[in-house]
Scaffold this motif. Structure first.
Motif, PDB file in Angstrom:
ATOM      1  N   GLY A  41      12.324  -7.795   2.543  1.00 27.71           N
ATOM      2  CA  GLY A  41      12.338  -6.586   1.737  1.00 27.71           C
ATOM      3  C   GLY A  41      11.481  -5.519   2.373  1.00 27.71           C
ATOM      4  N   HIS A  42      11.823  -4.274   2.136  1.00 27.70           N
ATOM      5  CA  HIS A  42      11.046  -3.139   2.654  1.00 27.70           C
ATOM      6  C   HIS A  42       9.959  -2.803   1.642  1.00 27.70           C
ATOM      7  CE1 HIS A  42      10.182   1.198   3.329  1.00 27.70           C
ATOM      8  NE2 HIS A  42      10.122   0.755   4.576  1.00 27.70           N
ATOM      9  N   VAL A  43       8.735  -2.565   2.142  1.00 29.42           N
ATOM     10  CA  VAL A  43       7.598  -2.297   1.266  1.00 29.42           C
ATOM     11  C   VAL A  43       6.988  -0.953   1.630  1.00 29.42           C
ATOM     12  CG1 VAL A  43       5.338  -3.126   0.504  1.00 29.42           C
ATOM     13  CG2 VAL A  43       7.101  -4.767   1.143  1.00 29.42           C
ATOM     14  N   ARG A  44       6.701  -0.152   0.612  1.00 26.15           N
ATOM     15  CA  ARG A  44       6.004   1.130   0.769  1.00 26.15           C
ATOM     16  C   ARG A  44       4.842   1.137  -0.223  1.00 26.15           C
ATOM     17  NH1 ARG A  44       9.239   6.328   2.052  1.00 26.15           N
ATOM     18  NH2 ARG A  44       9.369   5.005   3.856  1.00 26.15           N
ATOM     19  N   VAL A  45       3.616   1.431   0.275  1.00 27.08           N
ATOM     20  CA  VAL A  45       2.412   1.279  -0.535  1.00 27.08           C
ATOM     21  C   VAL A  45       1.478   2.469  -0.356  1.00 27.08           C
ATOM     22  CG1 VAL A  45       0.391  -0.179  -0.934  1.00 27.08           C
ATOM     23  CG2 VAL A  45       2.510  -1.219  -0.199  1.00 27.08           C
TER      24      VAL A  45
END
Length: 156
Positions: A41-45
């Motif tokens: 999954g792609h994660v943006r934080v």
């Protein structure tokens, strides 16, 4: 002439065997493609951290997994040499997810970093369910850190 035919036939058999062995070896040596059961999954934080000896941080992010987005929140604590405050925006991947609920949990990391006004940071985290998150991105602020961190991610 009959010898020539026997020789050609033997060469063909050997070539066929060689090709079969090569195809088998390539099939066994090729890395297995990840199954759909353990997709990435792609994660943006976005994380805000501050501390003096003991550090703390909070943040929020979005996991994009199998075409759907899942917002989450982050809380963290670090022990070690920590001084300063930073804001970071990270992008990366979460791997070895069997179910989206595996993403939530407690992640551990040992590392360090330095930022003076701006910098680039990277981190690799792993939770108790085997999910690995690799993030990198810019951070701004002033920080000197060498610590052990524990980060809790909860889906919202």
């Amino acid at each position: 002439m009959p010898q020539n035919l026997e020789w050609r036939s033997a060469v063909r058999r050997r070539a066929f065997r060689l090709i079969a062995v090569l195809l088998l070896a390539i099939g066994l040596a090729a890395p297995a493609t990840p199954s759909f059961a353990q997709a990435a999954g792609h994660v943006r934080v976005k994380i805000v951290k501050a501390g003096l000896l003991v550090g703390g941080g909070v943040g929020r992010g979005v996991l994009t997994y199998r075409g759907k987005t899942y917002p989450f929140k982050i809380t963290g604590l670090s022990l070690g040499i920590t001084a300063g405050a930073t804001v970071g925006r990270f992008d990366g991947w979460a791997s070895d997810i069997s179910d989206v609920s595996d993403f939530a949990g407690t992640y551990s990391s040992v590392g360090g970093g330095f930022a003076l006004v701006g910098g680039v940071n990277g981190v690799q985290l792993r939770n108790e369910k085997g999910v690995t998150i690799v993030l990198q991105g810019p951070k701004a602020g002033l920080e000197l850190a060498a610590n052990i961190s524990e980060i809790t991610i909860s889906l919202r």
